[in-house]
Motif scaffolding. Sequence first.
Motif, PDB file in Angstrom:
ATOM      1  N   SER A  28      87.347 -24.166  45.959  1.00  0.00           N
ATOM      2  CA  SER A  28      87.399 -25.615  45.778  1.00  0.00           C
ATOM      3  C   SER A  28      88.498 -26.142  46.691  1.00  0.00           C
ATOM      4  CB  SER A  28      87.705 -25.969  44.323  1.00  0.00           C
ATOM      5  OG  SER A  28      89.006 -25.497  43.974  1.00  0.00           O
ATOM      6  N   VAL A  29      88.526 -27.436  46.898  1.00  0.00           N
ATOM      7  CA  VAL A  29      89.562 -28.021  47.749  1.00  0.00           C
ATOM      8  C   VAL A  29      90.944 -27.760  47.158  1.00  0.00           C
ATOM      9  CG1 VAL A  29      90.489 -30.171  48.682  1.00  0.00           C
ATOM     10  CG2 VAL A  29      88.029 -29.795  48.663  1.00  0.00           C
ATOM     11  N   ASP A  30      91.085 -27.902  45.860  1.00  0.00           N
ATOM     12  CA  ASP A  30      92.394 -27.746  45.213  1.00  0.00           C
ATOM     13  C   ASP A  30      92.914 -26.313  45.287  1.00  0.00           C
ATOM     14  OD1 ASP A  30      92.336 -30.419  44.566  1.00  0.00           O
ATOM     15  OD2 ASP A  30      91.494 -30.087  42.562  1.00  0.00           O
ATOM     16  N   ALA A  31      91.994 -25.340  45.240  1.00  0.00           N
ATOM     17  CA  ALA A  31      92.411 -23.927  45.219  1.00  0.00           C
ATOM     18  C   ALA A  31      92.422 -23.299  46.602  1.00  0.00           C
ATOM     19  CB  ALA A  31      91.486 -23.137  44.300  1.00  0.00           C
ATOM     20  N   LEU A  32      92.182 -24.088  47.640  1.00  0.00           N
ATOM     21  CA  LEU A  32      92.039 -23.529  48.986  1.00  0.00           C
ATOM     22  C   LEU A  32      93.292 -22.794  49.455  1.00  0.00           C
ATOM     23  CD1 LEU A  32      90.395 -23.159  51.526  1.00  0.00           C
ATOM     24  CD2 LEU A  32      91.141 -25.422  52.297  1.00  0.00           C
TER      25      LEU A  32
ATOM     26  N   ILE B 142      84.933 -20.853  55.906  1.00  0.00           N
ATOM     27  CA  ILE B 142      85.444 -21.498  54.697  1.00  0.00           C
ATOM     28  C   ILE B 142      84.342 -22.347  54.090  1.00  0.00           C
ATOM     29  CG2 ILE B 142      87.147 -23.100  53.764  1.00  0.00           C
ATOM     30  CD1 ILE B 142      89.066 -22.219  55.933  1.00  0.00           C
ATOM     31  N   GLU B 143      83.962 -22.004  52.852  1.00  0.00           N
ATOM     32  CA  GLU B 143      82.949 -22.745  52.121  1.00  0.00           C
ATOM     33  C   GLU B 143      83.624 -23.491  50.967  1.00  0.00           C
ATOM     34  OE1 GLU B 143      79.554 -20.758  50.681  1.00  0.00           O
ATOM     35  OE2 GLU B 143      78.729 -20.332  52.657  1.00  0.00           O
ATOM     36  N   ILE B 144      83.453 -24.805  50.938  1.00  0.00           N
ATOM     37  CA  ILE B 144      84.088 -25.642  49.930  1.00  0.00           C
ATOM     38  C   ILE B 144      83.065 -26.062  48.889  1.00  0.00           C
ATOM     39  CG2 ILE B 144      85.352 -27.772  49.508  1.00  0.00           C
ATOM     40  CD1 ILE B 144      86.916 -25.653  51.038  1.00  0.00           C
ATOM     41  N   ASP B 145      83.392 -25.823  47.637  1.00  0.00           N
ATOM     42  CA  ASP B 145      82.493 -26.202  46.544  1.00  0.00           C
ATOM     43  C   ASP B 145      82.768 -27.654  46.169  1.00  0.00           C
ATOM     44  OD1 ASP B 145      80.691 -26.205  44.491  1.00  0.00           O
ATOM     45  OD2 ASP B 145      82.002 -25.161  43.074  1.00  0.00           O
ATOM     46  N   ASN B 146      82.360 -28.533  47.056  1.00  0.00           N
ATOM     47  CA  ASN B 146      82.624 -29.953  46.852  1.00  0.00           C
ATOM     48  C   ASN B 146      81.532 -30.743  47.543  1.00  0.00           C
ATOM     49  OD1 ASN B 146      83.632 -32.675  47.174  1.00  0.00           O
ATOM     50  ND2 ASN B 146      85.648 -31.889  46.611  1.00  0.00           N
ATOM     51  N   GLY B 147      80.899 -31.647  46.836  1.00  0.00           N
ATOM     52  CA  GLY B 147      79.778 -32.382  47.394  1.00  0.00           C
ATOM     53  C   GLY B 147      80.147 -33.732  47.964  1.00  0.00           C
ATOM     54  N   GLU B 148      81.439 -34.100  47.927  1.00  0.00           N
ATOM     55  CA  GLU B 148      81.844 -35.409  48.420  1.00  0.00           C
ATOM     56  C   GLU B 148      82.149 -35.354  49.913  1.00  0.00           C
ATOM     57  OE1 GLU B 148      81.603 -37.908  46.412  1.00  0.00           O
ATOM     58  OE2 GLU B 148      81.070 -36.576  44.750  1.00  0.00           O
TER      59      GLU B 148
ATOM     60  N   SER C 187      89.037 -30.689  57.810  1.00  0.00           N
ATOM     61  CA  SER C 187      89.361 -29.895  59.000  1.00  0.00           C
ATOM     62  C   SER C 187      90.847 -29.932  59.301  1.00  0.00           C
ATOM     63  CB  SER C 187      88.558 -30.393  60.200  1.00  0.00           C
ATOM     64  OG  SER C 187      87.182 -30.187  60.002  1.00  0.00           O
ATOM     65  N   GLN C 188      91.430 -31.113  59.212  1.00  0.00           N
ATOM     66  CA  GLN C 188      92.863 -31.221  59.471  1.00  0.00           C
ATOM     67  C   GLN C 188      93.659 -30.470  58.418  1.00  0.00           C
ATOM     68  OE1 GLN C 188      94.401 -32.593  62.167  1.00  0.00           O
ATOM     69  NE2 GLN C 188      96.208 -31.619  61.268  1.00  0.00           N
ATOM     70  N   ARG C 189      93.202 -30.542  57.178  1.00  0.00           N
ATOM     71  CA  ARG C 189      93.908 -29.826  56.103  1.00  0.00           C
ATOM     72  C   ARG C 189      93.833 -28.320  56.321  1.00  0.00           C
ATOM     73  NH1 ARG C 189      93.285 -30.753  49.547  1.00  0.00           N
ATOM     74  NH2 ARG C 189      94.792 -29.164  48.931  1.00  0.00           N
ATOM     75  N   VAL C 190      92.661 -27.836  56.721  1.00  0.00           N
ATOM     76  CA  VAL C 190      92.509 -26.405  57.002  1.00  0.00           C
ATOM     77  C   VAL C 190      93.414 -25.990  58.149  1.00  0.00           C
ATOM     78  CG1 VAL C 190      90.905 -24.665  57.887  1.00  0.00           C
ATOM     79  CG2 VAL C 190      90.173 -26.226  56.075  1.00  0.00           C
ATOM     80  N   ASN C 191      93.480 -26.801  59.196  1.00  0.00           N
ATOM     81  CA  ASN C 191      94.353 -26.486  60.333  1.00  0.00           C
ATOM     82  C   ASN C 191      95.814 -26.408  59.900  1.00  0.00           C
ATOM     83  OD1 ASN C 191      92.226 -26.373  62.149  1.00  0.00           O
ATOM     84  ND2 ASN C 191      92.393 -28.546  62.709  1.00  0.00           N
TER      85      ASN C 191
END
Length: 534
Positions: free
Chosen positions: A329-333, A387-393, A399-403
Amino acid sequence: MRIIHTSDWHLGQYFYGKSRANEHQQFLNWLLTQVVIHNIDAVIVAGDIFDTSTPPSYAREMYFDFIAELHNTQCQLIVLAGNHDSVAMLAESQSVLANLSTRVITKANSVFNPDKADTSDINSTADMPEQALTAQALAQQVFSLDDAQGKANAVICAIPFIRPRDVIKSSAGQSAQDKQQNLQQAISDHYQHLYQHALILSKRLAKEQKLPKDQLLPIIATGHLTALGVSVSDSKSDSVRDIYIGSLEAFPATAFPPADYIALGHIHRAQKVAKSEHIRYCGSPIPLSFDEANQEKRVLMVEFNQGKLKKVKDITIPRFQPMFMVKSSVDALEDNLKATLSEFEGYQVDYQQSVLESSLNEASPNKASANKTLINNTPVKKAWLDIEIDNGEHLSDLSQRVNDLTKEMPFEVLLVRRSKKARQRQHSQSSTQNNSTLSELSLAEVFDSRLSQLDWQTDEELARKVRLTDLFNELAIDLSLNAQTNKETSLLHDSQTDTKEQSNSNAETNDAELEIELDVKTISQSDENKQQTP
């Protein structure tokens, strides 16, 4: 006798813009070492040597260099064409490679006529138009495997990927079920008839060698297809292309002849077929998609004794390029990335030891070569991530957050996408807007999405939808090949700067979206022309 069974090399593959050349070269070096360590008599490559029908020049050079090196070990090489391979390209070097202990079988040549078949003499050269198998076709597909001294130790039915046109002739008015049954029967007949000839050759060679009366030379068969009874749950990825679309989905294991060992290719996960010890897929030597990232890759060492299969041993292939799927999930990334980092650090520690054990676990007359392979196989500094995100929004800032999260980590992020479940959930929640990006969708999903935008109501319109879908399935393989070739060409001309790479990526996405629209229009036009033709 000992053989190594391998398949699905896919030399020349580009993986989200990354060349696999280094991984493939390290695998080929490792394989040469195994041949020496285990005193292998023959290596069988069961199809898909190359990733496309037009492989880059470096991939062909790698292929020929390997053959030359293997020839120096006095080991035979049997190369079978797969559905990814070009018959013409492989065939052009057949004669030259025959002088380097290499047999290349590109197509299933068959002129079988069951009413006129004469299987009494494998060396028959009678000039008969209805002869079961021509002498040339037979010699190409049924022959002996010899040891270093030239003594025949086994007989092989060397069968590559069978294209429908190689074994059957299409007839007008056939239903899809009729086509499937005819193709399955034709492939089964081809296997059975070659096996009968192999049995004759085995008996003759056993007699010449004065073996005990009930002992024959073992018979090995090959194939490049999908067999019933295999697990494809983690092999149904973009790297495994359906090969009998609309005609044959899977070949029954019971239709194979009673050969002592059947070496198969096409499925990238190593496994037995229908729980049979002697019918095997060896799998690909490197992961060809992120779906395969957790698979333990291997080759199979097959040993025969007194004309029978003695044992099949897995030889695990070191992982030359670590790859990880991060599902989060985004929060647990951030926490999941840290866990992946720990896993990668463990890989770095274990890598050299695993290569050492694989190369030197038995007494070898060529330990210097093994040590050279070990030194060359230094661990890589960065791992590839999907990276697979379990988020439909909307994930506009993802991308910037992952970087930012991976900036100080030894990772190279090749793909960031929403999970399939998230995309499906999003689609069900909003019928008016689909926020999926093109990179998240397969070709079939794009086509289905395009069809869903049209209003299909009348019987005529629904029938037209079915016809369009059938035409799409027939064209899917060609479109996939063209897309891969275009991608490789564009990659060769990409700029080395990050700015230009980003610009090219955006342009390719726009071009791909336009290409899909044009493809659908082309299919529609093709269907209209087909309707107008008597």
